[in-house]
Design a protein around this motif. Structure first.
Motif, PDB file in Angstrom:
ATOM      1  N   SER A   1       0.821  -1.217   0.000  1.00 59.69           N
ATOM      2  CA  SER A   1       0.000   0.000   0.000  1.00 59.69           C
ATOM      3  C   SER A   1       0.855   1.267   0.000  1.00 59.69           C
ATOM      4  O   SER A   1       0.469   2.283  -0.581  1.00 59.69           O
ATOM      5  CB  SER A   1      -0.951  -0.002   1.197  1.00 59.69           C
ATOM      6  N   TYR A   2       2.026   1.220   0.606  1.00 57.98           N
ATOM      7  CA  TYR A   2       2.946   2.355   0.577  1.00 57.98           C
ATOM      8  C   TYR A   2       3.304   2.697  -0.871  1.00 57.98           C
ATOM      9  O   TYR A   2       3.285   3.855  -1.283  1.00 57.98           O
ATOM     10  CB  TYR A   2       4.205   2.015   1.379  1.00 57.98           C
ATOM     11  N   PHE A   3       3.629   1.660  -1.650  1.00 63.21           N
ATOM     12  CA  PHE A   3       4.025   1.872  -3.037  1.00 63.21           C
ATOM     13  C   PHE A   3       2.837   2.253  -3.919  1.00 63.21           C
ATOM     14  O   PHE A   3       3.005   2.934  -4.927  1.00 63.21           O
ATOM     15  CB  PHE A   3       4.760   0.647  -3.574  1.00 63.21           C
TER      16      PHE A   3
ATOM     17  N   LEU B   1       9.913   8.194  -9.164  1.00 62.19           N
ATOM     18  CA  LEU B   1       9.670   7.129 -10.129  1.00 62.19           C
ATOM     19  C   LEU B   1       9.431   5.822  -9.395  1.00 62.19           C
ATOM     20  O   LEU B   1      10.185   5.458  -8.493  1.00 62.19           O
ATOM     21  CB  LEU B   1      10.868   6.991 -11.073  1.00 62.19           C
ATOM     22  N   VAL B   2       8.367   5.116  -9.784  1.00 62.44           N
ATOM     23  CA  VAL B   2       7.994   3.873  -9.099  1.00 62.44           C
ATOM     24  C   VAL B   2       7.797   2.757 -10.122  1.00 62.44           C
ATOM     25  O   VAL B   2       7.075   2.912 -11.102  1.00 62.44           O
ATOM     26  CB  VAL B   2       6.692   4.051  -8.287  1.00 62.44           C
ATOM     27  N   LEU B   3       8.455   1.638  -9.874  1.00 59.59           N
ATOM     28  CA  LEU B   3       8.202   0.364 -10.550  1.00 59.59           C
ATOM     29  C   LEU B   3       8.274  -0.678  -9.449  1.00 59.59           C
ATOM     30  O   LEU B   3       9.342  -0.905  -8.867  1.00 59.59           O
ATOM     31  CB  LEU B   3       9.240   0.081 -11.634  1.00 59.59           C
ATOM     32  N   TYR B   4       7.142  -1.306  -9.133  1.00 61.31           N
ATOM     33  CA  TYR B   4       7.068  -2.152  -7.950  1.00 61.31           C
ATOM     34  C   TYR B   4       6.147  -3.341  -8.194  1.00 61.31           C
ATOM     35  O   TYR B   4       4.973  -3.173  -8.524  1.00 61.31           O
ATOM     36  CB  TYR B   4       6.542  -1.322  -6.761  1.00 61.31           C
ATOM     37  N   ILE B   5       6.676  -4.551  -8.015  1.00 64.24           N
ATOM     38  CA  ILE B   5       5.879  -5.779  -8.080  1.00 64.24           C
ATOM     39  C   ILE B   5       5.341  -6.038  -6.680  1.00 64.24           C
ATOM     40  O   ILE B   5       6.097  -6.063  -5.709  1.00 64.24           O
ATOM     41  CB  ILE B   5       6.725  -6.984  -8.546  1.00 64.24           C
ATOM     42  N   THR B   6       4.032  -6.256  -6.578  1.00 67.11           N
ATOM     43  CA  THR B   6       3.417  -6.451  -5.260  1.00 67.11           C
ATOM     44  C   THR B   6       3.590  -7.887  -4.758  1.00 67.11           C
ATOM     45  O   THR B   6       4.046  -8.760  -5.483  1.00 67.11           O
ATOM     46  CB  THR B   6       1.914  -6.114  -5.295  1.00 67.11           C
TER      47      THR B   6
ATOM     48  N   SER C   1       3.318   1.140 -11.414  1.00 61.52           N
ATOM     49  CA  SER C   1       4.333   1.865 -12.177  1.00 61.52           C
ATOM     50  C   SER C   1       3.800   3.212 -12.626  1.00 61.52           C
ATOM     51  O   SER C   1       2.776   3.267 -13.291  1.00 61.52           O
ATOM     52  CB  SER C   1       4.758   1.061 -13.404  1.00 61.52           C
ATOM     53  N   ASN C   2       4.514   4.265 -12.275  1.00 62.33           N
ATOM     54  CA  ASN C   2       4.147   5.593 -12.765  1.00 62.33           C
ATOM     55  C   ASN C   2       5.094   6.056 -13.872  1.00 62.33           C
ATOM     56  O   ASN C   2       5.155   7.232 -14.193  1.00 62.33           O
ATOM     57  CB  ASN C   2       4.068   6.604 -11.624  1.00 62.33           C
ATOM     58  N   ILE C   3       5.842   5.099 -14.454  1.00 64.59           N
ATOM     59  CA  ILE C   3       6.778   5.440 -15.531  1.00 64.59           C
ATOM     60  C   ILE C   3       6.463   4.690 -16.824  1.00 64.59           C
ATOM     61  O   ILE C   3       7.285   4.637 -17.732  1.00 64.59           O
ATOM     62  CB  ILE C   3       8.240   5.206 -15.102  1.00 64.59           C
ATOM     63  N   GLY C   4       5.281   4.113 -16.906  1.00 63.44           N
ATOM     64  CA  GLY C   4       4.880   3.437 -18.125  1.00 63.44           C
ATOM     65  C   GLY C   4       4.415   2.016 -17.880  1.00 63.44           C
ATOM     66  O   GLY C   4       4.417   1.525 -16.747  1.00 63.44           O
ATOM     67  N   THR C   5       4.027   1.354 -18.959  1.00 61.41           N
ATOM     68  CA  THR C   5       3.529  -0.018 -18.880  1.00 61.41           C
ATOM     69  C   THR C   5       4.699  -0.990 -18.781  1.00 61.41           C
ATOM     70  O   THR C   5       5.578  -0.991 -19.641  1.00 61.41           O
ATOM     71  CB  THR C   5       2.689  -0.355 -20.131  1.00 61.41           C
TER      72      THR C   5
ATOM     73  N   TYR D   1      -6.990  -0.261 -11.083  1.00 60.42           N
ATOM     74  CA  TYR D   1      -7.901   0.786 -10.634  1.00 60.42           C
ATOM     75  C   TYR D   1      -7.509   2.184 -11.090  1.00 60.42           C
ATOM     76  O   TYR D   1      -8.350   3.063 -11.212  1.00 60.42           O
ATOM     77  CB  TYR D   1      -8.015   0.772  -9.106  1.00 60.42           C
ATOM     78  N   THR D   2      -6.211   2.414 -11.299  1.00 62.41           N
ATOM     79  CA  THR D   2      -5.740   3.715 -11.780  1.00 62.41           C
ATOM     80  C   THR D   2      -4.752   3.476 -12.913  1.00 62.41           C
ATOM     81  O   THR D   2      -4.396   2.332 -13.211  1.00 62.41           O
ATOM     82  CB  THR D   2      -5.045   4.524 -10.659  1.00 62.41           C
ATOM     83  N   GLU D   3      -4.271   4.562 -13.495  1.00 65.47           N
ATOM     84  CA  GLU D   3      -3.353   4.415 -14.624  1.00 65.47           C
ATOM     85  C   GLU D   3      -1.958   3.943 -14.231  1.00 65.47           C
ATOM     86  O   GLU D   3      -1.117   3.713 -15.099  1.00 65.47           O
ATOM     87  CB  GLU D   3      -3.272   5.720 -15.437  1.00 65.47           C
ATOM     88  N   VAL D   4      -1.680   3.761 -12.953  1.00 63.13           N
ATOM     89  CA  VAL D   4      -0.376   3.241 -12.513  1.00 63.13           C
ATOM     90  C   VAL D   4      -0.466   1.790 -12.023  1.00 63.13           C
ATOM     91  O   VAL D   4       0.503   1.241 -11.514  1.00 63.13           O
ATOM     92  CB  VAL D   4       0.243   4.128 -11.406  1.00 63.13           C
ATOM     93  N   HIS D   5      -1.629   1.184 -12.191  1.00 61.61           N
ATOM     94  CA  HIS D   5      -1.913  -0.146 -11.652  1.00 61.61           C
ATOM     95  C   HIS D   5      -2.067  -1.121 -12.817  1.00 61.61           C
ATOM     96  O   HIS D   5      -2.960  -0.949 -13.645  1.00 61.61           O
ATOM     97  CB  HIS D   5      -3.189  -0.058 -10.820  1.00 61.61           C
ATOM     98  N   TYR D   6      -1.220  -2.148 -12.870  1.00 68.19           N
ATOM     99  CA  TYR D   6      -1.240  -3.124 -13.960  1.00 68.19           C
ATOM    100  C   TYR D   6      -1.408  -4.525 -13.387  1.00 68.19           C
ATOM    101  O   TYR D   6      -0.740  -4.891 -12.417  1.00 68.19           O
ATOM    102  CB  TYR D   6       0.069  -3.050 -14.760  1.00 68.19           C
ATOM    103  N   ILE D   7      -2.294  -5.295 -14.015  1.00 72.98           N
ATOM    104  CA  ILE D   7      -2.553  -6.667 -13.569  1.00 72.98           C
ATOM    105  C   ILE D   7      -2.246  -7.620 -14.715  1.00 72.98           C
ATOM    106  O   ILE D   7      -2.729  -7.426 -15.834  1.00 72.98           O
ATOM    107  CB  ILE D   7      -4.012  -6.833 -13.118  1.00 72.98           C
ATOM    108  N   PHE D   8      -1.464  -8.631 -14.423  1.00 72.29           N
ATOM    109  CA  PHE D   8      -1.152  -9.688 -15.378  1.00 72.29           C
ATOM    110  C   PHE D   8      -1.876 -10.943 -14.862  1.00 72.29           C
ATOM    111  O   PHE D   8      -1.367 -11.627 -13.977  1.00 72.29           O
ATOM    112  CB  PHE D   8       0.364  -9.897 -15.455  1.00 72.29           C
ATOM    113  N   PRO D   9      -3.090 -11.199 -15.391  1.00 72.01           N
ATOM    114  CA  PRO D   9      -3.934 -12.264 -14.826  1.00 72.01           C
ATOM    115  C   PRO D   9      -3.576 -13.649 -15.365  1.00 72.01           C
ATOM    116  O   PRO D   9      -2.881 -13.787 -16.380  1.00 72.01           O
ATOM    117  CB  PRO D   9      -5.331 -11.858 -15.292  1.00 72.01           C
ATOM    118  N   ASP D  10      -4.083 -14.652 -14.679  1.00 77.22           N
ATOM    119  CA  ASP D  10      -4.055 -16.039 -15.155  1.00 77.22           C
ATOM    120  C   ASP D  10      -2.652 -16.536 -15.488  1.00 77.22           C
ATOM    121  O   ASP D  10      -2.441 -17.157 -16.532  1.00 77.22           O
ATOM    122  CB  ASP D  10      -4.962 -16.218 -16.383  1.00 77.22           C
TER     123      ASP D  10
END
Length: 162
Positions: free
Chosen positions: A48-50, A60-65, A83-87, A104-113
Motif C-alpha cells: 500500500s505504501y508503493f 519514479l515507481v516500478l514495484y511488483i506487489t 508503475s508511474n513510468i509506463g507499462t 484501478y488507476t493508470e499506474v496499476h497493472y494486472i497480469f492475470p491467469d
C-alpha cells in the motif's frame, strides 16, 4: 478519484505505521493494528505504501506487489505491478507474459491467469523510461496448493501495547 474530481483538495490515510492497540489480537499478533503503510518497527514498506507513492508522488515507481507473501498458495494467480513510468514488461521464469489488464488507476497493472511452476518462480518487471532501464525483481515459491496461514515471519515477541 482525486484526479477525476479536481475540486477534491485533499485525501487522508488512516495511518502511516502499524500501531499498538491494547486488548486486541487480530492477525495472530496481540496488541497490534496492522493497517499502516509501514510496519510498526518502520523496517518494511508494504504494498500500500508503493500504491500511494506510484499514484501521488513525483518519485519514479516500478514495484511488483506481494513480495512479502513469497510462499504462494495457488498455482494459478495474477501478478500486480505499480508503475508511474509506463507499462511494464513482465517475465515469469524468463518468459514474457502477454496478457495485461488495467487496474484501478493508470499506474496499476494486472497480469492475470499466470501459472507458477513448482519451486522458485522469478518475476521481473522492466520499463525503459526516458532512455533508462528500470527493473524490479522478486521470487515466489510454489510448493503445491494450500490454504493461507498466519504470517510466520511476523515478530510476535515485540509487544508494543500498554
Amino acid at each position: 478519484m482525486i484526479r477525476e474530481y479536481p475540486y477534491i483538495i485533499a485525501s487522508y490515510l488512516w495511518n502511516t505505521f502499524d500501531f499498538a492497540v491494547p486488548m486486541w489480537e487480530r492477525g495472530g499478533v496481540p496488541a497490534r493494528n496492522m493497517k499502516g503503510l509501514v510496519t510498526i518497527d518502520r523496517k518494511v514498506k508494504k504494498d500500500s505504501y508503493f500504491w500511494y507513492k506510484a499514484n501521488w508522488s513525483t518519485d519514479l515507481v516500478l514495484y511488483i506487489t506481494e513480495r512479502r507473501n513469497n510462499d504462494q498458495e495457488k498455482q494459478q494467480t495474477s501478478i500486480t505491478v505499480y508503475s508511474n513510468i509506463g507499462t511494464p514488461t513482465i517475465l515469469l521464469n524468463g518468459e514474457k507474459i502477454e496478457k495485461i489488464e488495467p487496474g484501478y488507476t493508470e499506474v496499476h497493472y494486472i497480469f492475470p491467469d499466470v501459472t507458477l511452476k513448482q519451486c522458485i518462480n522469478t518475476i521481473e518487471a522492466t520499463i525503459i523510461h526516458q532512455g533508462e532501464t528500470y527493473t524490479d525483481k522478486i521470487e515466489w515459491n510454489f510448493t503445491g496448493e494450500k490454504e493461507r496461514q498466519v504470517d510466520s515471519t511476523e515478530n510476535k515477541d515485540a509487544y508494543w501495547g500498554f
